[in-house]
Write a protein that holds these residues in place. Structure first.
Motif, PDB file in Angstrom:
ATOM      1  N   PRO A   1      -3.777  -4.353   0.432  1.00 30.52           N
ATOM      2  CA  PRO A   1      -4.283  -4.536  -0.930  1.00 30.52           C
ATOM      3  C   PRO A   1      -3.287  -4.021  -1.982  1.00 30.52           C
ATOM      4  O   PRO A   1      -3.424  -2.920  -2.520  1.00 30.52           O
ATOM      5  N   VAL A   2      -2.283  -4.839  -2.238  1.00 27.82           N
ATOM      6  CA  VAL A   2      -1.211  -4.479  -3.169  1.00 27.82           C
ATOM      7  C   VAL A   2      -1.501  -5.068  -4.545  1.00 27.82           C
ATOM      8  O   VAL A   2      -1.875  -6.241  -4.660  1.00 27.82           O
ATOM      9  N   VAL A   3      -1.327  -4.252  -5.565  1.00 27.13           N
ATOM     10  CA  VAL A   3      -1.314  -4.733  -6.945  1.00 27.13           C
ATOM     11  C   VAL A   3       0.128  -4.630  -7.409  1.00 27.13           C
ATOM     12  O   VAL A   3       0.655  -3.520  -7.589  1.00 27.13           O
ATOM     13  N   ALA A   4       0.779  -5.774  -7.534  1.00 25.22           N
ATOM     14  CA  ALA A   4       2.192  -5.797  -7.881  1.00 25.22           C
ATOM     15  C   ALA A   4       2.368  -5.921  -9.388  1.00 25.22           C
ATOM     16  O   ALA A   4       1.497  -6.449 -10.096  1.00 25.22           O
TER      17      ALA A   4
ATOM     18  N   GLN B   1     -11.071  -0.456  -5.776  1.00 25.53           N
ATOM     19  CA  GLN B   1     -11.351   0.951  -5.508  1.00 25.53           C
ATOM     20  C   GLN B   1     -10.211   1.608  -4.738  1.00 25.53           C
ATOM     21  O   GLN B   1      -9.952   2.796  -4.878  1.00 25.53           O
ATOM     22  N   SER B   2      -9.549   0.821  -3.925  1.00 25.23           N
ATOM     23  CA  SER B   2      -8.445   1.343  -3.124  1.00 25.23           C
ATOM     24  C   SER B   2      -7.324   0.303  -3.133  1.00 25.23           C
ATOM     25  O   SER B   2      -7.542  -0.849  -2.754  1.00 25.23           O
ATOM     26  N   PHE B   3      -6.136   0.709  -3.589  1.00 28.81           N
ATOM     27  CA  PHE B   3      -5.038  -0.258  -3.682  1.00 28.81           C
ATOM     28  C   PHE B   3      -3.701   0.463  -3.726  1.00 28.81           C
ATOM     29  O   PHE B   3      -3.631   1.691  -3.931  1.00 28.81           O
ATOM     30  N   ALA B   4      -2.622  -0.315  -3.549  1.00 30.46           N
ATOM     31  CA  ALA B   4      -1.256   0.211  -3.662  1.00 30.46           C
ATOM     32  C   ALA B   4      -0.581  -0.467  -4.845  1.00 30.46           C
ATOM     33  O   ALA B   4      -0.537  -1.703  -4.923  1.00 30.46           O
ATOM     34  N   LEU B   5      -0.094   0.320  -5.777  1.00 35.66           N
ATOM     35  CA  LEU B   5       0.637  -0.211  -6.930  1.00 35.66           C
ATOM     36  C   LEU B   5       2.099  -0.359  -6.540  1.00 35.66           C
ATOM     37  O   LEU B   5       2.742   0.601  -6.102  1.00 35.66           O
ATOM     38  N   LEU B   6       2.630  -1.580  -6.717  1.00 32.84           N
ATOM     39  CA  LEU B   6       4.007  -1.859  -6.292  1.00 32.84           C
ATOM     40  C   LEU B   6       4.829  -2.416  -7.442  1.00 32.84           C
ATOM     41  O   LEU B   6       4.698  -3.590  -7.795  1.00 32.84           O
TER      42      LEU B   6
END
Length: 490
Positions: free
Chosen positions: A420-423, A438-443
């Protein structure tokens, strides 16, 4: 022809002590007749010697009184002069001699390196019969350790360079008085940054010389730490000292390896540059401090450095090699944690995990600082990222990297597409309209290459003016992190 038509113009009267007194009073300076007489004698000696010695480029009488003598005396009217007082770079004796004349109880030492001016100063002091004032005819360097209660200077040298120069001769609580023009804000900021651990700004006063348009600024720093001689003595009793003069020294070779990511990973150590970062780390992480590294014995460690830390005193050329940021301030050797590996298959904890692909150490430090500031508890350094404890990264992080929860991740190209990436991408949804999971990775994208195509499917953008092609990647990440942090408060 009428001879009366060629009447001779009356000669203008030469200025005298009364004219000097009148001009000084217009500048707010009232001296007794005997003091005016001494200043007049000094003025005459200056005028007589000037053609040969080039002591001043100011020649008009009124300008000399205003720009030389009144300018020299006014600091003593604006602040209590410390004594003994060192006049650094006195030249023809200013501000020291006018100050001595106006404030005879102040003990003054005139520091001047040019020997023809030294002779002029010594002869002038003798001729005027002044006591409690003498000449130091040598360069003032950090190794000059005669103690003074204060230093005053109207020289053009930048403030941080002057503070470096006089650090050996100002006692605790002593004042450094700078006579400057109005545009010196950048100098003040540089001095505060470079010497935050030893000098504090006490006064910054703008003023004019009387009713003239001549604008001045009196800037005063106070010494807050002990002078080097005292700190050297304390440090010798407290720390293990190692003098390093050769590039072949084993300890120096190990220190030099810390300029590379490989060396830092192998030794689990790093070099910290910058007075503020070092001060903060010593105060907050004393147990991680391994050594104080200086390029001179005149830069001893601060009193609050733990006794377990050694003091490495390097030859100047060796120190300069390690001082990659050119701070000229001592470095700190610190123990850094082992960065534990992170595996995408383990999933993501609640909240935001920041993935860091930046190859520029300053961008790495900046995004770590933003992540911690806005509540992203987990920071994953991708394989492409610069080492987070590179001196530039530590500086950009403001020392926050010492407290951050760092993990080591895979190369950006090996991130699974179902993560779950938010680029961050210019083609993404405007960040202010995006609903963060609710849970993600900022890239953020790498500098230059940007993002792999497969990771752009869930992207946000930072709306901006078309006049700007793109934002710095670390700055864009900071905006996204701030926006996410605000959604958590709703």
């Amino acid at each position: 022809m009428n001879n009366n038509s060629f009447q001779k113009k009356p000669e203008s009267k030469a200025p005298g002590p009364k004219d000097m007194d009148r001009i000084l009073q217009s500048c707010g300076i009232a001296l007794s007749p005997d003091r005016i007489d001494l200043l007049w004698q000094y003025h005459n000696r200056l005028r007589q010697a000037n053609p040969e010695l080039n002591l001043t480029r100011i020649h008009r009488f009124e300008n000399m009184v205003i720009k030389l003598y009144a300018d020299s005396i006014l600091p003593g009217e604006l602040t209590a002069l410390p004594s003994p007082l060192l006049d650094l770079g006195t030249g023809p004796g200013m501000p020291g001699i006018p100050l001595k004349i106006a404030f005879p109880d102040t003990e003054i030492v005139l520091a001047e390196t040019r020997q023809n001016r030294v002779v002029f100063l010594e002869q002038t002091i003798s001729s005027l019969g002044l006591s409690g004032i003498r000449v130091y005819g040598h360069a003032v360097t950090p190794s000059f350790e005669q103690m003074f209660a204060g230093v005053i200077t109207r020289a053009v040298e930048h403030m941080d360079k002057t503070l470096h120069r006089i650090q050996g001769c100002v006692k605790t609580g002593g004042l450094v008085i700078f006579m400057k023009g109005p545009g010196c804000a950048d100098e003040i900021a540089a001095a505060q940054q470079a010497f935050s651990y030893s000098f504090e700004l006490r006064q910054d006063k703008a003023y004019s010389i009387g009713n003239t348009p001549n604008q001045r600024r009196l800037v005063i720093f106070e010494r807050t730490d002990a002078p080097p001689a005292r700190r050297r003595q304390q440090a010798a009793e407290k720390h293990r000292i190692r003098d390093i003069q050769s590039a072949q020294n084993t300890t120096y070779k190990d220190l030099k390896k810390l300029l590379t990511a490989k060396g830092m990973k192998k030794q689990n150590q790093a070099l910290v540059s910058g007075a503020k970062q070092i001060t903060d780390i010593i105060a907050q992480c004393s147990g991680k401090c391994l050594a104080w590294i200086s390029g001179s014995e005149n830069q001893p460690p601060p009193e609050n450095l733990a006794s377990r830390a050694a003091w490495y005193r390097l030859a100047p050329e060796l120190f300069d090699t390690l001082d990659v940021l050119g701070t000229r301030s001592p470095l700190l050797l610190v123990e850094i944690p082992v960065i534990i590996p992170w595996h995408p298959g383990a999933g993501l904890p609640p909240g935001c995990t920041v993935l860091v692909p930046f190859q520029d150490p300053e961008n790495v430090g900046a995004v770590i600082r933003s992540a911690v500031a806005f509540g992203a508890e987990n920071i994953v350094l991708l394989a492409e990222a610069a080492h987070p404890f590179h001196p530039r990264a530590i500086r950009a992080s403001g020392g926050v990297v010492m407290h951050a929860n760092l993990m080591q991740g895979p190369p950006i190209g090996e991130l699974p597409t179902d993560l779950p990436v938010v680029a961050l991408s210019m083609s993404g949804t405007p960040v202010f309209e995006f609903a963060f999971p609710q849970s993600f990775a900022l890239l953020p994208g790498m500098e230059g290459p940007g993002l792999p195509r497969g990771l752009k499917k869930n992207a946000v953008s930072i709306p901006m003016s078309p006049k700007v092609e793109s934002l710095n990647a670390a700055a864009a990440a900071a905006i996204a992190l701030y926006t996410w942090s605000q959604t958590r408060r709703i």
